[in-house]
Design an enzyme around this catalytic site. Structure first.
Site, mmCIF file in Angstrom:
data_model
loop_
_atom_site.group_PDB
_atom_site.id
_atom_site.type_symbol
_atom_site.label_atom_id
_atom_site.label_comp_id
_atom_site.label_asym_id
_atom_site.label_seq_id
_atom_site.Cartn_x
_atom_site.Cartn_y
_atom_site.Cartn_z
ATOM 1 N N LYS A 37 0.762 -1.140 -0.124
ATOM 2 C CA LYS A 37 0.452 -0.016 0.163
ATOM 3 C C LYS A 37 0.979 1.235 -0.134
ATOM 4 O O LYS A 37 1.117 1.506 1.418
ATOM 5 C CB LYS A 37 -1.027 0.256 1.302
ATOM 6 C CG LYS A 37 -1.977 0.898 1.031
ATOM 7 C CD LYS A 37 -2.387 2.049 2.393
ATOM 8 C CE LYS A 37 -1.693 3.075 2.534
ATOM 9 N NZ LYS A 37 -1.537 3.800 1.819
ATOM 10 N N CYS A 90 13.543 11.282 6.254
ATOM 11 C CA CYS A 90 14.023 11.071 7.829
ATOM 12 C C CYS A 90 14.754 11.231 7.957
ATOM 13 O O CYS A 90 15.007 11.501 9.504
ATOM 14 C CB CYS A 90 12.879 9.739 7.933
ATOM 15 S SG CYS A 90 14.412 8.351 6.799
ATOM 16 N N GLU A 119 9.954 16.775 13.627
ATOM 17 C CA GLU A 119 9.943 16.913 12.337
ATOM 18 C C GLU A 119 10.024 17.358 11.074
ATOM 19 O O GLU A 119 9.198 18.379 11.914
ATOM 20 C CB GLU A 119 9.938 15.816 12.048
ATOM 21 C CG GLU A 119 10.617 14.980 11.253
ATOM 22 C CD GLU A 119 9.716 13.326 10.754
ATOM 23 O OE1 GLU A 119 9.384 13.326 10.652
ATOM 24 O OE2 GLU A 119 10.850 12.725 9.940
ATOM 25 N N GLU A 127 10.373 2.163 10.471
ATOM 26 C CA GLU A 127 10.842 2.575 9.394
ATOM 27 C C GLU A 127 10.021 4.044 10.089
ATOM 28 O O GLU A 127 9.705 4.639 8.766
ATOM 29 C CB GLU A 127 11.597 2.659 8.569
ATOM 30 C CG GLU A 127 12.199 1.184 8.082
ATOM 31 C CD GLU A 127 14.055 1.419 8.724
ATOM 32 O OE1 GLU A 127 14.324 2.540 8.968
ATOM 33 O OE2 GLU A 127 14.460 0.038 9.105
HETATM 34 P P1 NAP Z 1 2.609 8.789 7.087
HETATM 35 O O1 NAP Z 1 1.510 9.534 6.853
HETATM 36 O O2 NAP Z 1 2.223 7.875 8.388
HETATM 37 O O3 NAP Z 1 2.160 7.738 5.906
HETATM 38 C C1 NAP Z 1 3.456 6.439 5.098
HETATM 39 C C2 NAP Z 1 2.158 5.570 4.839
HETATM 40 O O4 NAP Z 1 1.185 4.725 6.095
HETATM 41 C C3 NAP Z 1 1.752 6.158 4.080
HETATM 42 O O5 NAP Z 1 1.429 5.138 2.831
HETATM 43 C C4 NAP Z 1 0.092 6.349 4.464
HETATM 44 O O6 NAP Z 1 -1.420 6.627 3.197
HETATM 45 C C5 NAP Z 1 -0.003 5.407 5.730
HETATM 46 N N1 NAP Z 1 -1.439 5.170 6.841
HETATM 47 C C6 NAP Z 1 -1.265 6.676 7.220
HETATM 48 N N2 NAP Z 1 -2.233 6.605 8.004
HETATM 49 C C7 NAP Z 1 -2.517 5.228 8.482
HETATM 50 C C8 NAP Z 1 -3.248 4.308 8.974
HETATM 51 N N3 NAP Z 1 -4.232 4.703 10.013
HETATM 52 N N4 NAP Z 1 -3.282 3.165 8.409
HETATM 53 C C9 NAP Z 1 -2.519 2.592 7.684
HETATM 54 N N5 NAP Z 1 -1.539 3.119 6.625
HETATM 55 C C10 NAP Z 1 -1.574 4.654 6.907
HETATM 56 O O7 NAP Z 1 3.976 9.672 6.799
HETATM 57 P P2 NAP Z 1 4.636 10.623 5.234
HETATM 58 O O8 NAP Z 1 3.868 11.468 5.436
HETATM 59 O O9 NAP Z 1 3.663 9.424 3.963
HETATM 60 O O10 NAP Z 1 5.954 10.441 5.382
HETATM 61 C C11 NAP Z 1 6.753 10.813 6.120
HETATM 62 C C12 NAP Z 1 6.971 10.170 7.288
HETATM 63 O O11 NAP Z 1 7.842 8.841 6.950
HETATM 64 C C13 NAP Z 1 8.613 10.852 8.389
HETATM 65 O O12 NAP Z 1 7.950 11.132 9.386
HETATM 66 C C14 NAP Z 1 10.023 10.040 7.842
HETATM 67 O O13 NAP Z 1 9.986 10.791 8.854
HETATM 68 C C15 NAP Z 1 8.925 9.147 7.676
HETATM 69 N N6 NAP Z 1 10.109 8.011 6.708
HETATM 70 C C16 NAP Z 1 10.775 7.271 7.377
HETATM 71 C C17 NAP Z 1 11.580 6.345 6.967
HETATM 72 C C18 NAP Z 1 12.425 5.526 7.707
HETATM 73 O O14 NAP Z 1 13.319 4.632 7.127
HETATM 74 N N7 NAP Z 1 12.841 5.701 8.722
HETATM 75 C C19 NAP Z 1 12.248 6.499 5.497
HETATM 76 C C20 NAP Z 1 10.982 7.821 4.829
HETATM 77 C C21 NAP Z 1 10.038 8.310 5.934
HETATM 78 P P3 NAP Z 1 -2.083 7.640 2.691
HETATM 79 O O15 NAP Z 1 -0.455 8.621 2.099
HETATM 80 O O16 NAP Z 1 -2.713 7.039 1.628
HETATM 81 O O17 NAP Z 1 -2.802 8.329 3.657
#
Ligand code: NAP
Length: 474
Positions: A166, A275, A376, A241
């Site tokens: 997803k 990140c 962040e 992650e």
């Molecule tokens: P996010 O809002 O947490 O979303 C990540 C994924 O989770 C998306 O596919 C999102 O889908 C989905 N999602 C959201 N709510 C959900 C739920 N209740 N149940 C299941 N899936 C759900 O994060 P983002 O804004 O896309 O990405 C930025 C974040 O990712 C930052 O905090 C960054 O630090 C972190 N990140 C970490 C790493 C690492 O390796 N540690 C690497 C890259 C990014 P939708 O978008 O369709 O809502």
């Protein structure tokens, strides 16, 4: 959507827009809980045959994926830039990363070794084997829409798992392109399935399923915590992650040229939406003024604009909420006494009018009480903070719930070891702003995550360890 080897059309479509121009790039079909159930069933049905293949056969599929990714490299980079705004240079690097992950795991597929252990009875033989966990759900973010998917699918497929992925609905097109490749190379039906739609709806079905044995998530700490809680009911394996807030420390004995080049690439690549981006830049009091002056000269030269234009180094931010968060953090810092050395505002005139552009920003005199020091940022803002001793800066660097990446610059070899060991982070770059590579473990401690991706560590998360103890006649 791609479920059980078929492209699925639904009556709900999502327009994916280019954050640099506001133009629609393409449409994707959205699925809900019914199709997610079908994807789980398809992955379950495909598992026995996929896992029964020899590692060589699975590796051959991964090698075919690598060839196709190389063939389509420029097209894929363009898709990434159009759907989430980063510069085409950063997008090409991302495609290279995706190629590297599939290539590494094609090779590593053949090395899922077991162990033998000396028994304590003469008539016993103890063997340990590693087997795939089964059906995997992978959830990925928008900031690295292709490479994060590759970092999960590479090891999962290599060891014999089947997968439902997803991607973020903000940047789903890279995944669609990857699935076109899976289709072209003939990955057996049901082995890989793509579901795009309302995250909570798809997420709930994946998390409640008893068939899904593992969830691998990359995204925010906030959503990661929801998934960890949801995983308890079926006791799934989880890899997380999550978010980061990297300290970037410049000691008084650092090579300033190296540190300046490092901080610019760590802070501004992917428009600061990584990140592992430097989020707090700590500079020793004795070199602070010189560092700030030279950092400013570098920031002034950064060229911002539509990521598709080769001459731009910094593209647009990916979305409205992201740019608003940056605006809020900068306003908070200024209110509490920080000074803007460069930028500090949105770009809205001319070519910038329809996009989410934020000027590369350098803030001085930042203090611990400002939001930018503990939330962040995920944008192109570098806050400079003074420090006077090693002990003080280590305490400040660790005083946060995140623990993903940390960087520091020094020419003292004893300090390299001392500080590396004391920083509470999963990844440390000493005189290195980019320690991340396919063969090394990637991941965080504290609220930045659980488990490791990359290298042979990345296989572990998709494997169960089984004891086989055999009694024999002597
Ligand atoms: P996010 O809002 O947490 O979303 C990540 C994924 O989770 C998306 O596919 C999102 O889908 C989905 N999602 C959201 N709510 C959900 C739920 N209740 N149940 C299941 N899936 C759900 O994060 P983002 O804004 O896309 O990405 C930025 C974040 O990712 C930052 O905090 C960054 O630090 C972190 N990140 C970490 C790493 C690492 O390796 N540690 C690497 C890259 C990014 P939708 O978008 O369709 O809502």
């Amino acid at each position: 959507m791609y479920i059980n080897g078929q492209w699925i059309k639904t009556d709900k479509q999502l327009a994916v827009t280019n954050p640099a121009t506001g133009e629609v790039v393409d449409y994707v079909d959205l699925v809900g809980s019914k199709e997610t159930e079908e994807a789980i069933q398809a992955a379950e049905a495909a598992f026995p045959a996929w896992t029964a293949l020899t590692a060589d056969r699975r590796a051959a599929y991964l090698e075919a994926i690598v060839d196709k990714l190389k063939e389509k490299k420029e097209h894929l980079a363009q898709v990434i830039t159009k759907e989430m705004g980063k510069s085409i240079h950063n997008a090409r690097n991302e495609v290279n990363g995706a190629i590297a992950f599939f290539k590494w795991y094609a090779e590593e597929a053949r090395r899922v070794y077991g162990e033998t252990i000396p028994a304590s009875a003469p008539n016993k033989r103890i063997t340990v084997i590693h087997q795939p966990v089964g059906v995997v759900a992978a959830i990925t973010p928008w900031n690295f829409p292709l490479s994060m998917t590759a970092r999960k699918l590479g090891p999962a497929l290599a060891v014999g798992c089947t997968v439902i992925i997803k991607p973020s609905s903000e940047a789903p097109l890279s995944s669609v392109e990857l699935f076109k490749i899976f289709d072209e190379v003939g990955i057996p039906k049901g082995v890989v399935n793509l579901t795009i739609g309302k995250s909570s709806e798809i997420g709930d079905v994946l998390m409640q399923s008893k068939v899904v044995r593992k969830v691998s998530f990359t995204g925010s700490t906030e959503v990661g915590k929801i998934l960890i809680r949801q995983s308890a009911d079926t006791v799934k394996k989880v890899s997380m992650e999550l978010g980061g807030h990297a300290p970037f420390i410049v000691f008084e004995d650092a090579d300033l040229d190296l540190a300046l080049n490092g901080v610019v690439s760590s802070k501004f690549a992917s428009t600061g939406q990584q990140c592992i981006c430097a989020n707090r830049v700590y500079v020793h009091d004795s070199i602070y003024d010189e560092f700030a002056k030279r950092f400013l000269e570098k920031v002034e030269q950064l060229k911002v604009g539509n990521g598709l234009d080769e001459s731009n180094q910094i593209g647009s931010m990916a979305n409205k909420s992201g740019i608003e968060k940056v605006e809020e953090q900068v306003a908070d810092a200024l209110e509490k006494g920080a000074k803007v050395l460069h930028g500090g505002h949105r770009l809205t005139e001319g070519d910038f009018a329809d996009g989410y552009f934020y000027s590369p920003t350098l803030l001085a005199d930042v203090t611990d009480d400002m939001k930018i020091c503990f939330e962040e940022t995920f944008g192109p803002v570098a806050p400079l903070i003074r420090f006077t001793s090693e002990e003080e800066v280590i305490q400040k660097a660790n005083n946060i719930e995140y623990g993903l990446a940390a960087y520091f610059y020094t020419n003292d070899v004893s300090r390299v070891y001392r500080v590396s060991e004391k920083l509470e982070y999963g990844m440390v770059g000493a005189n290195d702003s980019s320690p991340f590579t396919v063969q090394a473990p990637f991941g965080g401690v504290k609220e930045s995550g659980l488990g490791r991706e990359g290298g042979f560590y990345g296989l572990d998360d998709y494997l169960e360890t089984k004891l086989v103890s055999v009694g024999i006649k002597l």
